[in-house]
Design an enzyme around this catalytic site. Structure first.
Site, short mmCIF file in Angstrom:
data_model
loop_
_atom_site.label_atom_id
_atom_site.label_comp_id
_atom_site.label_asym_id
_atom_site.label_seq_id
_atom_site.Cartn_x
_atom_site.Cartn_y
_atom_site.Cartn_z
N SER A 50 -50.71 42.55 51.88
CA SER A 50 -51.85 41.64 52.03
C SER A 50 -51.71 40.32 52.82
O SER A 50 -51.08 40.33 53.89
CB SER A 50 -52.68 41.61 50.42
OG SER A 50 -53.63 40.85 50.43
N HIS B 100 -54.53 44.94 53.63
CA HIS B 100 -56.14 44.45 52.96
C HIS B 100 -56.71 43.68 54.19
O HIS B 100 -55.76 42.81 54.97
CB HIS B 100 -55.77 43.47 51.89
CG HIS B 100 -55.47 44.03 50.66
ND1 HIS B 100 -55.00 43.53 49.60
CD2 HIS B 100 -55.43 45.25 50.34
CE1 HIS B 100 -54.72 44.35 48.47
NE2 HIS B 100 -55.09 45.30 48.77
N ASP C 126 -52.70 44.59 43.51
CA ASP C 126 -52.88 46.00 44.10
C ASP C 126 -51.63 46.56 44.81
O ASP C 126 -51.05 45.73 45.45
CB ASP C 126 -53.86 45.88 45.14
CG ASP C 126 -54.16 47.35 45.82
OD1 ASP C 126 -54.26 48.29 45.16
OD2 ASP C 126 -54.63 47.34 47.05
#
Length: 210
Positions: free
Chosen positions: A31, A58, A151
């Site tokens: 991310s 992401h 996540d």
């Protein structure tokens, strides 16, 4: 005839860890700070990479992904955006497309879906890792890099529970340590490594004969 250079301590350790293990795929999640981290590790892939490498990063919603184009110009192997029903074939790097969850089916094909956001993200790392764990079991490598959410923690834990090899970027060097720290708290990974050593690991993977 020249004498091979002696193995470094890390290379010797990885050789022992990987001895007798063969892999069918690798899944990498990242991310915040992930693009820079990937630029450090993906160029280390051999020209004929023996496994498919699936990457989920992401992205800001509403923007198209340019990641495949960015990395295609920097790698010596094919790089493309994963497509629905496409085979997950060795010798390539696949990036999850923007605003779709990417999963790996048991027949080693990709599946795209627009299910609700997962931990504020779509694509979600957990979707890709958990589905790949179901598809490949112990023949999967999961790598979780820098990021500002949790996540990927559950996904990496699923890979570990299936017998796969789990790797987390050292939080101390991560641009955003929240994601690797969450993974370590949930289930201790097999390896916690700086990016340079993750690059070495990827270069040493061997594919199984199945």
């Amino acid at each position: 005839m020249s004498t091979p250079a002696p193995l470094t301590e890390l290379e010797a350790y990885l050789a022992a860890l990987l001895q007798g293990r063969h892999f069918e795929a690798a899944v990498i999640g990242a991310s915040a700070g992930g693009v820079a981290a990937l630029l450090e590790i993906l160029p280390g892939l051999p020209r004929e990479v023996p496994v498919p490498v699936v990457v989920v990063v992401h992205m800001l919603r509403g923007r198209s992904s340019q990641l495949a184009e960015l990395f295609a110009s920097r790698l010596a192997i094919p790089v493309r955006e994963a497509g629905d029903k496409e085979d997950v074939a060795p010798g390539a790097v696949y990036f999850a497309p923007a605003d779709y969850h990417l999963s790996v089916e048991n027949d080693a094909t990709f599946s795209l879906s627009n299910e609700p956001l997962h931990i504020f993200s779509r694509p979600a790392i957990d979707f890709a890792m958990q589905s790949a764990a179901d598809a490949y079991g112990p023949n999967l490598v999961g790598i979780l890099l820098t990021g500002a959410s949790h996540d990927g923690a559950a996904g990496l834990a699923a890979i570990g529970a299936a017998g796969g090899l789990t790797v987390v970027q050292d939080p101390h060097e991560a641009q955003s340590p929240l994601m690797p720290e969450a993974a370590i708290r949930l289930r201790q990974p097999d390896l916690v490594l700086p990016l340079r050593d993750i690059r070495t690991l990827l270069a040493r993977l061997e594919r199984g004969n199945s």
